[in-house]
Design an enzyme around this catalytic site. Structure first.
Site, PDB file in Angstrom:
ATOM      1  N   LYS A 190       0.857  -1.197   0.000  1.00 54.96           N
ATOM      2  CA  LYS A 190       0.000   0.000   0.000  1.00 54.96           C
ATOM      3  C   LYS A 190       0.886   1.236   0.000  1.00 54.96           C
ATOM      4  CE  LYS A 190       0.538   1.299   4.600  1.00 54.96           C
ATOM      5  NZ  LYS A 190       1.268   2.492   5.036  1.00 54.96           N
ATOM      6  N   ASP A 205      -3.719  -0.959  10.342  1.00 48.23           N
ATOM      7  CA  ASP A 205      -3.769  -0.841   8.880  1.00 48.23           C
ATOM      8  C   ASP A 205      -4.125  -2.141   8.154  1.00 48.23           C
ATOM      9  OD1 ASP A 205      -1.318  -1.851   9.611  1.00 48.23           O
ATOM     10  OD2 ASP A 205      -0.128  -0.557   8.311  1.00 48.23           O
TER      11      ASP A 205
HETATM   12 MG    MG Z   1       3.456  -1.326   9.383  1.00 53.35          MG
END
Ligand code: MG
Ligand code: ADP
Length: 281
Positions: free
Chosen positions: A11, A138
């Site tokens: 990402k 995340d």
């Molecule tokens: Mg990380």
């Protein structure tokens, strides 16, 4: 037994605002526009008859991944709740994403495997999301490869707008440990994304936005700032921004040819950096 081949894409944070922190100062509230790029770790997963799971890391960036890595933690959590129904897995991960790079390699590995278990019917959607949050904040972003807004309250929303750039990733040989960068952060921003308001994502907004963690990363690694300034000299680039807590700097291009030329030049000039081209998917 059948080997399933999964891609665990990196990402990048197109922007990142720190909008506050909890009273204990331990948790930071973050909002971000996150997209996925072609660069990926390659995961092979298969059921085995062994008594325990086996996790093997290989590839360019496999070194020093701890025994209690994100994948180990995930399998452990799921085993404790008997969600894997006594199945054991052999998982081989070819690490193409550098560690401590701001590209969330470890989190995305856990996300890819969670999403595999969801597709296999071992987990409900709610379970998938709740285990994602248990690994780290995340992981939830990586349950699929769609561009997303992360809101300050931890919620995420997929966005439809196609964001198109060829990106040049430039990472010095040192990495930034996410925790350490947050610990010295003093930069805060006003909220930019509200879940009850329509977000109009356009190029001007993308170019003008920023990453609040750059200041801390540059403080800890002054050379990273020098490197960004060098990259900013490229007239063909739209903008340059650190992803996550660094240490990767991302140079965004509209033209693939310009990006290719830049790669050639930086490979020669920046011999202390890992430089590759990728594109937003
Ligand atoms: Mg990380
Ligand atoms: N599956 C994994 N792949 C890569 N790194 C992992 C994994 N699990 C745990 N780690 C550890 O996570 C740390 C990197 O995380 P972090 O500091 O958040 O960097 P990044 O921003 O690149 O995600 C490294 O110390 C690495 O050894």
């Amino acid at each position: 037994m059948e080997i399933h081949k999964l891609k665990s894409n990196a990402k990048i944070n197109i922007n990142l605002n720190i909008t506050g922190r909890s009273s204990s100062k331990k948790i930071h509230f973050i909002e971000s526009l996150v997209v996925f790029i072609g660069l990926s770790d390659l995961i092979n997963i298969q059921e085995t008859n062994s008594k325990s799971h086996k996790i093997i890391f290989k590839g360019k960036f496999y070194k020093d991944i701890p025994k209690k890595n994100t994948v180990f933690k995930l399998l452990n959590l799921l085993d404790n709740k008997k969600l894997l129904r006594k199945k054991k897995y052999k998982i081989t991960i070819k690490k193409n994403i550098p560690q401590k790079s701001g590209m969330g390699g470890g989190s995305m590995n856990a996300a890819t495997i969670l999403s595999f278990f969801f597709k296999k019917g071992l987990l409900s959607l709610n379970q998938t999301k709740s285990y994602a949050k248990k690994i780290s904040s995340d992981v939830i972003l990586g349950l699929n490869n769609k561009a997303k807004i992360l809101y300050s309250n931890g919620n995420v929303k997929e966005i439809k707008k196609k964001i198109k750039y060829t990106v040049l990733l430039v990472k010095p040989f040192y990495g930034c440990a996410t925790k350490k960068i947050f610990a010295i952060n003093k930069t805060f921003s006003k909220k930019q994304y509200f879940s009850n308001k329509k977000i109009n994502i356009n190029e001007r907004m993308i170019v003008q936005s920023k990453n609040d963690l750059e200041r801390s990363a540059f403080k800890k690694y002054p050379k990273l700032k020098t490197l960004k300034n060098k990259l900013l000299e490229n007239q063909k680039a739209e903008f340059v921004r650190m992803t996550g807590s660094g240490s990767t700097l991302v140079v965004y291009f509209k033209s693939k040819v310009s990006a290719k030329n830049a790669l050639k030049m930086y490979k020669r000039k920046l011999n202390k950096c890992w430089c590759i081209l990728s594109k937003i998917i």
